[in-house]
Structures are given as C-alpha cells and as structure tokens.
Design a protein around this motif. Structure first.
Motif: not given
Length: 508
Positions: A65-70
C-alpha cells in the motif's frame, strides 16, 4: 545530504503505538511533498512473543500500500540481535521490489556478525545500511573503530546512532572524522534528544560532511524521542532547502494527538541517562512508575553511574513486638473518618501506627501511639513536606538493601531509620509501601492488624494508575494472608474483598 524520516519506525515498533490507516495515508501524502529522501517504515521481525504493533513486522500488505502511494525510497530495519542469515529468505523475499534499503540495528559487540548478515542481505538486491548503536561508548569497545573497514564494499550507508542521547558537537566532529577515514560508503547520523542536542548535533554532523541525517515528526520516539523533523527542515530552509510549510504544518497537526496521548520527550531522568550513557529503557520504566519520584530516579542513575548497588546502608529493623498494629493507606476515607480513627487510637495506645504513606501524616501528629513511617519511592519527599523536624516522633523503615531506586531519607530521620531483611511473603511489588508495611507486622509478630485508607477504586473504567494500584494492593493482601494465615481488618470502607470489613465506630 539526504534526509531519512524514521517516524513510522520509531513511533511504531519501539513503542507499540499503532497508527491508524488514515494517519498513515496523511503521513505518506505529506512526505511525498516534503524534501525527504527515504522513509523508514518499521522492522521485519521473526515471530516473537508480545505485541509489537503494525510496524513491528511491516506486513507485506502494508508495504505494498505504501509502495503504491509513495514517491520516496523506502527502508525497513532488521534487528541484528534477533536475526540470523537463515531468517533472511523468509523476511526479505516477500518484500523484494517493495523496499529499497535494509538497515541493520547493530550492537558494536556484534559488529562482525552484522557484517556477515549484511553480505547475505546484499545477495537479495537491497541497499544495506548499518545503524550502529551506542555511539557515545564506541571508544570503550576495544578495537571497534578499526573494524569499520570491514564494511567497505558492502555497506551503502553507515549510520552513527547516539542511542543514549549524550553525544556533544565536539564528539560528533571527532568521531565523524574517524569514521570517514575508515569507511568508503556514505555516512549518516541518528540523534536522540535526551539532552536536547539532537538539532545541534545533526547540524554539526552535516557540517562535518555526513551524507544522511535522520529525524521524526514531532520528535516521535520512545522515551526522550528524536530530533524533530519540522525543526530540522526549518533550519535547513534557512540554508536554501525548499520546504512546503503548509504541508509540514498539516502533518504536525495530524500527529499532535499521539504526542498529547503518549507524551514522549525528554525530562530530567532522561537527561541524566543521556549524560551518563545509561539505557533509557530502565528510565522509561521508572518514570512511568507512580511511586518513583524524580529524586529517587536520580539516585538510581547516580548509583549505576558510580557502579554501586545503593547509596546508603542502614541497620536492620531491631526486634519490636506489637500485638496490634494499624496500617494507614492513602485513601480519602482517612480524612472522612479522621476523628473516629484518632479517638480509636487514643483509646488503644498500645497500637503501633504504620504510615504506609505520609500523605495523611499530619493528621496523626498529636497522638501518642508509636509511629513507623515507610519510605519507598517518593515517600521521603512527601514526609519532608508533611512532617517537620520537631514533629517527627517514631522510626522509618526501608525495603531490604540494596534498593533499586537508591535510598532517600529526610535528614532529621536518618538516625532513626532501619531497613528490613528480605521480604519473603510476596515475590511481587517488593518496593511497595504496602509491602514494607505488611512485612513490618511480620517482623513484629503482630496478632491483630487493622487497616484504614485502603478504599479501592469504584467505577467500571479505571485509569492505568488506579488499575495498577488496585492490582498491587490486592496481590499483596492475598499473598500476606496466604503466607501468614492472619486476617486483615479494614476499619474504613473498602472494595478489597480479601480485607474483612469492620467499622471503626463499633470500637468507640
């Protein structure tokens, strides 16, 4: 120079503070718009006992989730102490492509073992960073600084960690130059804020040419916390770094409720632990203990610094014999029923009064009954406030030697102070005022024990402090009764079921 934000790691893993999904989203959106180069998310741990929070294991679903949004590079931490090369496949293969850097938390004692672990991590294609702890004590580790050459060609970052928060700018200058001569990789600095030197130390490290610096939002981190990211960015903006202060203000506002709730940040005991390079975990436990005063914590730290068990030794409690004793607790029922309690004692002057706490000590100044004052934690300070030198008539009793928190006794009472032998009736709460009081009745071979002021707490929802004290007293009462076979009579209202409820008025 690159900036690495450790907020989620320092706030999540170390303290078990759970971030809700909305706060994480707010944080990531803010980091995307701030001049941050890396975000450190938490630890990857092998399964262990105890709850370590959302970022204690950095689950793959969260990392995705963080990888996709960071838009930033992502890092996670491995604890060398609990990670072996055999664990790496399980921990790292699932996060390939999600995380850029693996940082290893390293105790200098295990540095060579960490080098072996780092070589294995490199095989998985990650950048590798060494977070090497206890910077203020590196010179005490024989040969450690010479071992730094072993990371050349392996490490992508060597981060100097001021674990105790006790490093000074002059130390930064000296150690950074040594590290630069020994290593070929980028160098970083991670400062703790025990002495509120996080900012000046980090700025000094930057001036000395470090490549990475760490910080957290609002200084988030266990105990004294870390360098505040907002403070670092504000200072660097003066040097030309472009900072969106509207975004920075929004993320600070979002994290403020956590600061209000958990109140991390330095205080006098943390300052002393930093100045003396003492692990703050012990200090954290002491600071949150309701019975320990700052003075007692300072004494404990001073004793540890001097390498002694305790700062004072007193004679053992002499043989005393009392058929009847009354233990006075801190509950409000003592005030409510003062007249009756005093009249009862005046009619029964053979009863020795044990003041487990000096909270209500002034109420008993005029009675002629012998008095014993229990001195644990902040009770010496409380006694000093409530009993004047000319009012003190009795003796003081301390827990057995050596005392964890050191020994504090009012000056006027030192010649009338004694310590107990071992406390055997319980294995828990041995540094409790009530444990000392109950043990004193055992030493006196007391047949009849009255209690007043042990009210208990009413209500479905209790504060942590109330819950802790209730559990403590209940445990001590039950252990005492089981050990001695004697009954404990409460002459004032009580919620403790192990006490036999009586009324002081029935004796008048």
């Amino acid at each position: 120079m690159k900036i690495l934000d450790c907020t989620l790691r320092d706030g999540g893993y170390y303290t078990n503070w759970d971030f809700d999904d909305a706060l994480v989203t707010t944080y990531i959106n803010a980091m995307n718009q701030l001049p941050i180069d890396y975000i450190e998310l938490g630890y990857r741990n092998v399964s262990s006992n105890g709850y370590t929070g959302k970022f204690g294991y950095s689950p793959v679903s969260i990392l995705k989730h963080i990888r996709n949004n960071s838009k930033k590079k992502l890092a996670i931490m491995l604890n060398e102490k609990s990670t072996r090369p055999d664990d790496l496949s399980t921990l790292l293969i699932p996060i390939i492509g999600l995380v850029d850097m693996i940082r290893i938390a390293v105790d200098p004692i295990n540095f060579e073992r960490a080098v072996i672990l780092a070589k294995e991590i490199k095989q998985f294609g990650f950048e590798v960073g060494f977070n090497t702890m206890y910077m203020s004590k590196w010179k005490e580790y024989e040969g450690f600084l010479d071992k730094l050459e072993k990371i050349n060609g392996i490490a992508d970052l060597f981060c100097m960690v001021d674990s105790f928060g006790g490093i000074t700018p002059s130390d930064i200058k000296e150690i950074t130059q040594i590290v630069k001569k020994k290593t070929t990789c980028p160098i970083g600095f991670h400062g703790h804020n025990n002495l509120q030197l996080g900012l000046i130390n980090t700025l000094t490290a930057i001036e000395e040419g470090v490549d990475f610096v760490d910080a957290t939002i609002l200084g988030m981190g266990r105990g004294a916390g870390n360098l505040n990211m907002e403070l670092l960015l504000t200072m660097l903006s003066k040097r030309g770094l472009e900072v969106n202060f509207n975004i920075l203000g929004d993320v600070i506002f979002s994290f403020q409720p956590l600061l209000d709730k958990y109140a991390w940040g330095t205080n006098l005991p943390y300052m002393l632990s930093g100045a003396n390079s003492i692990p703050q975990k012990d200090v954290m436990d002491w600071v949150t203990n309701r019975t320990y005063s700052f003075n007692s914590i300072v004494l404990a730290l001073d004793n540890r610094r001097n390498g002694i068990e305790d700062n004072a030794h007193y004679p053992l409690l002499p043989n005393i014999s009392a058929r009847r004793m009354m233990i006075v607790g801190g509950g409000n029922s003592v005030v409510t029923h003062t007249s009756a309690i005093i009249e009862f004692l005046q009619r029964n002057q053979d009863i020795i009064v044990i003041l487990a706490t000096s909270r209500h000590a002034t109420l008993f100044n005029k009675i002629n009954n012998k008095k014993i004052y229990c001195l644990v934690g902040n009770e010496a300070k409380r006694m000093n406030c409530n009993i004047k030198k000319n009012e003190f008539k009795g003796i003081c009793v301390l827990p057995p030697y050596p005392r964890t928190m050191g020994t504090e006794v009012p000056e006027y009472a030192k010649s009338h102070t004694y310590e107990l032998p071992e406390i055997a009736f319980t294995k828990q709460y041995q540094d409790s005022c009530t444990a000392v009081a109950l043990k004193t009745t055992i030493e006196a071979n007391t047949e009849e024990i009255f209690l007043v002021g042990y009210d208990g707490y009413m209500g479905e929802i209790l504060s942590d402090k109330e819950m802790d004290l209730s559990n403590e007293n209940r445990t001590l009462f039950e252990n005492y009764i089981n050990f001695t076979g004697k009954k404990l009579k409460s002459l004032t209202p009580t919620l403790y079921k192990s006490l036999i409820a009586k009324s002081v008025y029935q004796y008048l």
